[in-house]
Motif scaffolding. Structure first.
Motif, PDB file in Angstrom:
ATOM      1  N   ASN A   1      -7.696  -0.114  -2.577  1.00  0.00           N
ATOM      2  CA  ASN A   1      -7.602   1.061  -3.446  1.00  0.00           C
ATOM      3  C   ASN A   1      -6.214   1.688  -3.374  1.00  0.00           C
ATOM      4  O   ASN A   1      -5.641   2.080  -4.394  1.00  0.00           O
ATOM      5  CB  ASN A   1      -8.671   2.088  -3.060  1.00  0.00           C
TER       6      ASN A   1
ATOM      7  N   ASP B   1      -6.282  -2.063   2.470  1.00  0.00           N
ATOM      8  CA  ASP B   1      -6.824  -1.013   1.601  1.00  0.00           C
ATOM      9  C   ASP B   1      -6.478  -1.336   0.151  1.00  0.00           C
ATOM     10  O   ASP B   1      -5.395  -1.010  -0.337  1.00  0.00           O
ATOM     11  CB  ASP B   1      -6.251   0.349   1.999  1.00  0.00           C
TER      12      ASP B   1
ATOM     13  N   GLN C   1       0.812  -1.208   0.000  1.00  0.00           N
ATOM     14  CA  GLN C   1       0.000   0.000   0.000  1.00  0.00           C
ATOM     15  C   GLN C   1       0.852   1.268   0.000  1.00  0.00           C
ATOM     16  O   GLN C   1       0.339   2.366  -0.182  1.00  0.00           O
ATOM     17  CB  GLN C   1      -0.911   0.000   1.240  1.00  0.00           C
TER      18      GLN C   1
END
Length: 205
Positions: free
Chosen positions: A121, A119, A96
């Motif tokens: 995204n 996460d 990430q």
């Protein structure tokens, strides 16, 4: 799902990972993903969430410029042992927050990582960021089908399965929506379990 819990899950699971995810239908699926990919020595290649190196076993890595990262030191230890005589660079790193400059790689390979990071995204944005403008991202992972909702049973199972470090309810199309850079999907095909697992090839628009 969070980084601390994932580290624990993969510490416990690293001895058994290859038994489940590098054999049977998963091995057959991985072979399908890489059967038409021709890497060359002029390219820089990044494997994000390399795990025990299952994908690396399916390519001719000799002479290639490969960097492989994973957040789990236990998984990396197994990968390093498999490829101790190679020139592959293994790094412990959070997918990430990749510690590479923009447009550093010609290929970014991401197998079974976008469904396990806390996460997805942020992870996907980082993959796109470090991809060269003429590069390709290769994804092998599980996503809910576009424009479909999770079944009632999967909704009930989702929080339970998440305890084991993976999410069965993530949408690839939503990841694209949250990415500011323009990308194009060049290939999106079902690979396993009636399309739950897909091979997706992406380039920058």
């Amino acid at each position: 799902m969070n980084n601390v819990w994932n580290k624990f899950i993969y510490k416990v699971g690293s001895p058994l990972y290859d038994y489940f995810f590098n054999s049977g239908m998963f091995l057959a699926a991985r072979k399908r993903v890489f059967q038409d990919i021709a890497f060359n020595k002029k390219q820089k290649i990044l494997f994000v969430g390399v795990g025990t190196g299952a994908d690396l076993e399916l390519i001719d890595y000799s002479g290639l410029d490969i960097t492989a990262v994973d957040y789990s030191s236990d998984m990396l230890r197994k990968a390093r042992a498999k490829f101790r005589n190679s020139t592959i660079t293994f790094l412990e790193m959070d997918a990430q927050k990749l510690a590479f400059k923009d447009e550093s790689f010609d290929y970014v390979v991401a197998s079974l990582i976008l469904s396990v990071v806390p996460d997805e995204n942020a992870c996907f944005k980082e993959m796109v960021r470090v991809l060269h403008r003429n590069g390709k991202i290769i994804i092998f992972d599980k996503f809910i089908p576009d424009n479909r909702k999770l079944s009632f049973l999967k909704k009930m199972l989702r929080p339970i399965i998440s305890v084991f470090g993976t999410d069965i309810g993530r949408s690839f199309e939503k990841m694209i929506y949250h990415t500011s850079e323009k990308i194009r999907v060049e290939e999106d095909i079902p690979i396993m379990l009636n399309g739950m697992y897909r091979k997706i090839m992406i380039g920058k628009a």
